[in-house]
Design a protein around this motif. Sequence first.
Motif, PDB file in Angstrom:
ATOM      1  N   ILE A  86       0.863  -1.189   0.000  1.00 25.13           N
ATOM      2  CA  ILE A  86       0.000   0.000   0.000  1.00 25.13           C
ATOM      3  C   ILE A  86       0.900   1.239   0.000  1.00 25.13           C
ATOM      4  N   ILE A  87       0.790   1.999  -1.082  1.00 29.94           N
ATOM      5  CA  ILE A  87       1.689   3.153  -1.262  1.00 29.94           C
ATOM      6  C   ILE A  87       0.973   4.415  -0.786  1.00 29.94           C
ATOM      7  N   CYS A  88       1.586   5.074   0.182  1.00 26.85           N
ATOM      8  CA  CYS A  88       1.053   6.337   0.707  1.00 26.85           C
ATOM      9  C   CYS A  88       2.058   7.463   0.396  1.00 26.85           C
ATOM     10  N   PHE A  89       2.120   7.807  -0.902  1.00 23.77           N
ATOM     11  CA  PHE A  89       3.153   8.740  -1.361  1.00 23.77           C
ATOM     12  C   PHE A  89       2.498   9.720  -2.326  1.00 23.77           C
ATOM     13  N   ARG A  90       2.444  10.979  -1.947  1.00 17.04           N
ATOM     14  CA  ARG A  90       1.718  11.950  -2.729  1.00 17.04           C
ATOM     15  C   ARG A  90       2.392  12.251  -4.056  1.00 17.04           C
ATOM     16  N   SER A  91       3.695  12.164  -4.117  1.00 17.28           N
ATOM     17  CA  SER A  91       4.447  12.518  -5.349  1.00 17.28           C
ATOM     18  C   SER A  91       4.777  11.275  -6.156  1.00 17.28           C
ATOM     19  N   LEU A  92       3.823  10.318  -6.148  1.00 12.34           N
ATOM     20  CA  LEU A  92       4.111   9.043  -6.796  1.00 12.34           C
ATOM     21  C   LEU A  92       4.290   9.216  -8.301  1.00 12.34           C
ATOM     22  N   GLN A  93       3.432  10.024  -8.968  1.00 16.07           N
ATOM     23  CA  GLN A  93       3.525  10.162 -10.425  1.00 16.07           C
ATOM     24  C   GLN A  93       4.863  10.820 -10.823  1.00 16.07           C
ATOM     25  N   ARG A  94       5.252  11.815 -10.000  1.00 21.06           N
ATOM     26  CA  ARG A  94       6.541  12.476 -10.309  1.00 21.06           C
ATOM     27  C   ARG A  94       7.697  11.511 -10.131  1.00 21.06           C
ATOM     28  N   LEU A  95       7.595  10.665  -9.088  1.00 19.23           N
ATOM     29  CA  LEU A  95       8.639   9.658  -8.872  1.00 19.23           C
ATOM     30  C   LEU A  95       8.662   8.677 -10.021  1.00 19.23           C
ATOM     31  N   ALA A  96       7.428   8.270 -10.471  1.00 18.23           N
ATOM     32  CA  ALA A  96       7.359   7.294 -11.562  1.00 18.23           C
ATOM     33  C   ALA A  96       7.969   7.901 -12.835  1.00 18.23           C
ATOM     34  N   GLU A  97       7.678   9.119 -13.058  1.00 22.26           N
ATOM     35  CA  GLU A  97       8.218   9.756 -14.259  1.00 22.26           C
ATOM     36  C   GLU A  97       9.740   9.804 -14.218  1.00 22.26           C
ATOM     37  N   VAL A  99      11.832   7.936 -12.341  1.00 25.16           N
ATOM     38  CA  VAL A  99      12.460   6.609 -12.304  1.00 25.16           C
ATOM     39  C   VAL A  99      12.417   5.970 -13.679  1.00 25.16           C
ATOM     40  N   SER A 100      11.249   6.068 -14.345  1.00 24.98           N
ATOM     41  CA  SER A 100      11.156   5.439 -15.671  1.00 24.98           C
ATOM     42  C   SER A 100      12.057   6.138 -16.671  1.00 24.98           C
ATOM     43  N   ASP A 101      12.158   7.479 -16.573  1.00 21.68           N
ATOM     44  CA  ASP A 101      13.095   8.186 -17.454  1.00 21.68           C
ATOM     45  C   ASP A 101      14.516   7.709 -17.207  1.00 21.68           C
ATOM     46  N   GLN A 102      14.847   7.573 -15.930  1.00 18.48           N
ATOM     47  CA  GLN A 102      16.210   7.147 -15.602  1.00 18.48           C
ATOM     48  C   GLN A 102      16.488   5.752 -16.134  1.00 18.48           C
ATOM     49  N   VAL A 133      27.259  -4.596  -5.107  1.00 23.36           N
ATOM     50  CA  VAL A 133      27.990  -3.680  -5.995  1.00 23.36           C
ATOM     51  C   VAL A 133      27.097  -3.296  -7.167  1.00 23.36           C
ATOM     52  N   ASP A 134      27.003  -1.994  -7.460  1.00 22.25           N
ATOM     53  CA  ASP A 134      26.342  -1.506  -8.666  1.00 22.25           C
ATOM     54  C   ASP A 134      24.940  -2.089  -8.805  1.00 22.25           C
ATOM     55  N   GLN A 135      24.030  -1.651  -7.946  1.00 23.95           N
ATOM     56  CA  GLN A 135      22.653  -2.145  -7.978  1.00 23.95           C
ATOM     57  C   GLN A 135      21.727  -1.174  -8.688  1.00 23.95           C
ATOM     58  N   ASP A 136      22.261  -0.197  -9.398  1.00 23.93           N
ATOM     59  CA  ASP A 136      21.411   0.848  -9.957  1.00 23.93           C
ATOM     60  C   ASP A 136      20.364   0.278 -10.910  1.00 23.93           C
ATOM     61  N   GLY A 137      20.780  -0.531 -11.863  1.00 23.18           N
ATOM     62  CA  GLY A 137      19.840  -1.077 -12.854  1.00 23.18           C
ATOM     63  C   GLY A 137      18.760  -1.937 -12.215  1.00 23.18           C
ATOM     64  N   TYR A 138      19.178  -2.781 -11.279  1.00 23.51           N
ATOM     65  CA  TYR A 138      18.200  -3.677 -10.648  1.00 23.51           C
ATOM     66  C   TYR A 138      17.193  -2.887  -9.821  1.00 23.51           C
ATOM     67  N   LEU A 139      17.727  -1.798  -9.082  1.00 27.93           N
ATOM     68  CA  LEU A 139      16.827  -0.965  -8.296  1.00 27.93           C
ATOM     69  C   LEU A 139      15.835  -0.234  -9.181  1.00 27.93           C
ATOM     70  N   LEU A 140      16.308   0.243 -10.305  1.00 29.80           N
ATOM     71  CA  LEU A 140      15.400   0.921 -11.229  1.00 29.80           C
ATOM     72  C   LEU A 140      14.350  -0.052 -11.774  1.00 29.80           C
ATOM     73  N   LEU A 141      14.803  -1.273 -12.148  1.00 28.62           N
ATOM     74  CA  LEU A 141      13.872  -2.279 -12.689  1.00 28.62           C
ATOM     75  C   LEU A 141      12.795  -2.630 -11.666  1.00 28.62           C
ATOM     76  N   GLY A 162       8.773   6.305 -22.829  1.00 21.23           N
ATOM     77  CA  GLY A 162       9.238   5.468 -23.927  1.00 21.23           C
ATOM     78  C   GLY A 162       9.791   4.148 -23.475  1.00 21.23           C
ATOM     79  N   LEU A 163       9.585   3.828 -22.249  1.00 15.67           N
ATOM     80  CA  LEU A 163      10.133   2.584 -21.705  1.00 15.67           C
ATOM     81  C   LEU A 163       9.516   1.329 -22.317  1.00 15.67           C
ATOM     82  N   PRO A 164       8.200   1.250 -22.628  1.00 16.71           N
ATOM     83  CA  PRO A 164       7.633   0.009 -23.166  1.00 16.71           C
ATOM     84  C   PRO A 164       8.351  -0.478 -24.414  1.00 16.71           C
TER      85      PRO A 164
END
Length: 1603
Positions: A86-97, A99-102, A133-141, A162-164
């Motif tokens: 259960i996500i209680c985060f008001r800036s979820l869309q901005r975060l999604a934008e 993270v997906s861009d990244q 070590v170097d978990q950036d890609g996995y964290l983003l995924l 453009g991620l799809p």
Amino acid sequence: MEAEDLSKAEDRPEDPGFQNEGQSPAMKPDFPLEGQCPGPTALWDTLEKKFLEYQQLTHKNPEERHKNLLSLLPLFLKAWEHSVGIICFRSLQRLAEDVSDQLAQEIQQALAGKPAEQARAAVGQLLRWKGDVDQDGYLLLKSVYVLTGTDSETLGRVVGSGLPALLLQCLYLFFAFPVEKDELLECDVQGQRMFVQMLLNICSESQGLEGLLSGSELQSLLIATTCLREHSCYFWKEPTFCVLRAISKAQSPSVIQYLRTADCVRLSVQNLSKLADTLPAPEVSQAVSLILNFVKDSYPISSALLLEFENGEGYPLLLKVLLRYDGLTQGDVEPHLEELLELVMWLTTCGRSELKVFDSVTYPQLEGFKFHQEASGVTVKNLQAFQVLQNVFHRASDSVLCTKVLLAIKTMWAWNPRNFFLLEWTLQPISQFVELVPLKPPPVQVHFFQLLETLVFNLLYVPHEVLAKVQHLIKESPEQPCTLVALQSILRITASDQLFTDIFRDSGLLGLLLAQLRKQAKIMRKSGSKVPSPGVQDPERELTCVMLNTVVALLQGSVRNAVVLKDHGMVPFIKIFLDDESYRGASLSILEQLSVINAEEYMSIIVGALCSSTQGELQLKLDLLKSLLRILETPKGHAAFRVSSGFNGLLSLLSDLEGSLQVPVVPTWGSVSLSQTLELVLHTLCVVSAALHLDPVNGHFFRTNGLFEKLAEDLCLLGCFGAPEEEGAQRLSSSDMKARPFGDLLSCAFSSSCPFPPRLQSCLQILSFLDSMASGTLHLRRDLMEPARAGQEPSVDAQKGDASGRQGKLKQWPDLEERMDEGDVTIMHPGIICIMVRLLPRLYLDDHPQLSEEVQCSMASHLLSLVKSEKNRQVMCEAGMLRTLMTFCRRTLSTGGSALHSLLIRIFEKLGSQAIEPDVLRQFLGLGIHSPQPAAWKSLHSSPGHEDNPGNSGSCADSADKPTDASPCPGGSQDLWTSQDSATALQTTLSLISMTSPRNLQPQRAALTPSFVEFDMSVEGYGCLFIPTLSTVMGSSTEHSISGGTGSGTPRPFPPPGGLTFSCWFLISRQATVMEGHPLRFLTLVRHLARTEQPFICFSVSLCMDDLSLVVSTEEKEFQPLDVMEPEDEAEPSAGRQLQVRCSQLLTCGQWYHLAVVVSKDMKRNCTVTTYLDGQAIGSAKMLYVQALPGTFLSMDPSSFVDVYGYIGTPRIWKQKSSLIWRLGPSYLFEEDISMDALALIIKLGPRYCGNFQAVHLQGEGSDGEATPLIAEERVSFGLHVSSSSITSIMNIRNTYNEVDSRLIAKEMNIASRDNATPVFLLRNCAGHLSGSLRTLGAVAVGHLGVRVFHSSPAASSLDYIGGPAILLGLISLATDDHTMYAAMKVLHSVLTSNAMCDYLMQHICGYQILAFLLRKKTAFLNHRIFQLILSVAGTAELGFRPSAVTNTCVFQHVLCNFELWTNTADNLELALFSHLLEILQSPREGPRNAEVAHQAQLVPKLIFLFNEPSLALSKVSTIIAILGCQLKGHFNIQDLLRVGLFVVYTLKPSSENERQSCLDGAQDPSAPAGSQTSGKAIWLRNQLLEMLFGVISSPQLHLSSE
């Protein structure tokens, strides 16, 4: 496996199978996790704070923002995990934008400028979990994976990056370029799941789907799946197909347009067509299924992809792929093949328009078949797709593949029955398949013919063309296994409906099968019957069995087919198959079907086979007997069985079993077990029972030909029964035998743990068969161990054993003492009971004496319970059970002291009270009497006196010590009567009491039951006596040959010109209920005018059951069935045509009544009808007489005639079941109105009178007077008596009487006019020999079950023929004490009060004088009980209860008025006699009549003579004088007065003495006679007499005699 998880994910946007990372918010429970620190809220607050800080870094360079963002992701994932999704985060869309861009940037960087293999490795390395070590890609995924599962708005932000398209490109790289690795790590699997689920989440939204179509990645991926090179990644194969399926299911017009623009379907089909022959079949079929799924999912929106598939040669590809499975399935069903076949089936339903088909149905068709043009379900529209399936079946030989094709076709038929006609009338698949079926594997053959049966069973359609090809197949390849399967299918189809018997006959299949069977039978006849080896299949034998069973099905219910078989001459060949057990059942069924057209031929074959079978062929005999049982259920079977010597054949079968049940086993029967023999005996008796069941012809044949006796002899020879009883044999017997109930013994005999020895067990089982056979239920049994009917019998013995534990389906036997006939067992075959009686003494086995006696007693008790009701006693008397008892149980009957003896005596007594033949009664009376020695006879004749030793004839020891002169037998060592003989005589006397005691008390006096005809309406609803040709009214020119009747006079006129009288005796056993409305019809006269259709009732006498009213009608009514007639309450009788008399208070069930209806002819057409019941007029009325012609006819043609016939009872045309049971005694029709005196004389003669009233002693005349006619000879129309009856036949009536009557009787009995087998019970007209006009020949009984005849001959009547009263007087002479004396007198009383002939015979032999003499000899035995019996015989006291008139003057004169007899008796009987005489003379009603009788008996002089007795007490003198006074008052006679006066004069003293000086005190001197002239007693006596005379003269009630 992961492939399965991904396939499941295809159906839902999120997969909850992962621990936390796979769960969507909607799936998470709404509660916090306890024990977690910090809490989820704090984590979200922290994340919110840090994200705000991150957003404020807009002035920072991208590198720092990137690092700051990555630092937020672990906190985000941790908060997500702790808050259960259960996500209680008001800036979820901005975060999604962000993270997906990244993530998109990271993937683009990994792919930029690299070859495919390197790009694949780089992306894989980016998205993999690499530890610390170097978990950036996995964290983003993982973060994007979580974000795509939240809501559509968040998903839109992800798609906007453009991620799809990038993810789809990565999927293509993963699938098309595998990485060589030794093993898969858990992190790879987890990463793959998140990756695929993320794509599935994206596909679930339309905006995500649009993102997937933004580039050429989908085209590349789809083409890659159809190229399927060997180096494609197996690890990513299922995920790839899963994602593509998801895209296919989420079809939209944009997807269809994308696929059309990219030409994906055509390219994929081309690729697959090239690779179809090289790649494995499952892989090719999986790829084809993927393409077809895109086509299928898009078809509801647009058919463009389907057109591309068809234009790209998709159908040849399908055929090629499906044929790749030919030979590869190895019996297992491939899931990809299943899926592909389902898609092909779907393709058959794709089309622009419905296919048009014209009605080409070939008739005949099954009932219920309807051809509908309109569609009522999914229909086939694509024949090209169906041709794929059709061609697969044509070209494939694999069992599973062909079976799947057939099942697919069956499914299409289930969609809509019209699909069959659409396909068959265009492509003819089934017709073509028939030719291919022999080439297919056996399972395919089975499925094909099941498909064919579906047409018949489910579609109700007869495919004539297909069946013709199947028949051709059977004909052309008779020895192939396919023929067997085809015939089995034809057999099932034939058995489903009668129509196929005609279809296959007309098509020639029946003739084809018969030809094959004839060929096989000839082979069997030459080579002999071969025993099949167990466990080894013989196709040829199996094929022959199926052919036989098919012929059986074709013959079932088809007479035409049976005629075809007979015309082919197949009967001798079918008989050959009987010898082989494999073919026997079907062969018997064929013969049974042939019995429909020729039952005699069938019976001859079966009976012949039974008689010719060998000892060891038990199974053959059993099968033949079972077949006989089935045919005997048909109407023609019974007659054919009798004509074909079936009874003799079965009895010879039993004869062949001689010694088979013997223990120890005879060597010749060593190979046959006892149970096998008993089963054969059971089925043999079952067939006999079935042949006799409800068949009067067979029953008469069996009885008259002595077959019951032959059956008994054959059963005795089986070996289990003992030897017959012998006179001198000593057997163990006890009088206190505690026998178990017969039902218990039978239950034990059939139990698996039987305690009885084998011989006794076999005996009991055979007795069980016979018991069921007697009740008519044996043929319903099919199993040896099935319990018998008697097994349900409760204890009826004196011990009252408990039978509650043996409750069964059948009704329990009622208690022995229950006297109601309704609860009694019906005896259908009384001859079988006689067989059981014959076997009774043979149940004694020397090896087991006590057990044998128990079985005998138990069976005797059972027989006793069978004859508890009057009806069953009468039935058994008619069957001759008493003679059987005397013949075969004589020793037991003559030997007293045993329980069996007592039971048999009770049975004998019960039957003897109904009917016993004189010679049987003579034998019974002679039981136990030994032939006297010559010395005894000499002593008897030379005995000078009567003073003998009483011990010679004493019945017990104590009577031997009592001195008496009672015995007329001489003493000496050679005793004529031993104590045993005396005891036997006492037993005989007691039995005679039981047999002669009246069973019914009439209002007047006890009377013997007459012979009668009983009509029971509860069985068939009808039953009557049909009286043919009562009269024939002829025209002036009618030939006399058309008239029936008997005699030589002219035709008898009708209606009688001088009136008529109908007289009959009747008894109502059970009254019908008011609701049933079944009247008791005494007489119905019917007339029929020649050359007209309708007969008319002209005269009827009936008793209406509604209110017990007697109805006499002269109204003309149409004689027609009840359902045509008007209800009686609605049809008002014509005026002056009906008399109705209520007599409900006058009738009682169970009593005989006399009914007389006197019709006196008056002037013109009028008459007076008077009804009499027992001589009392109960109703009279003026009525219209019977009119001259029937119905409405007023004239008759000179050449015509009117036939008059009658019914007594209910004719068949008025059949109506009811509870009415009544009996008819002698019946008469007189053609005159008889007088009241004549009627009174008829009633006095009683119901046992059997004459024509031509020699009747008039009222008041003795038997020695002259007999005169009561009715003129010519006036007696008919007289019907059971005693003048016989069993005859229609042909005998035709030959003895005339053809006219024989035809009328045959028509009424519903039999052929030349029938010579059906027994006809004829009551001959006892007036047939008298002079006068033509009379009816008599009456015949119509109705087998509803009519019963009984010839009454009770012991009291039969005694007349063997000595009569002499025997009764002999019993009195043998009395040795007061008990035996009372018993002997009781017999005399019973016989005299019920049998008038015995009274005549007593007078003829001076029996009453002999009786008085014997009583004087037995004075010491006389007591008050015997005195009361004598009074009852005289009629002056009905068993001592009330005085009545003297009815037996001889007893009164010779016994009661014999005062010397009563002088010295015990109990002061003389005083009791005087008191009784005084009482009957003082009776106000009967006194004068009794006084007249006393005058004739010389009572006055006999009383006067008593005055000279010295011992006469004064009290007696007073009573005697009172008697004299009553006598003179009741019957004043001058002679009696003179006698009294003369005695008064005698009491005067001589003139030499002065009476004044006499002392009257001397009157009390007992030594002086009462009439002494010298005593004072004479003076006292004179005074008493004078006072009595004065009273008589002055009495106002003086009755003067006729003198």
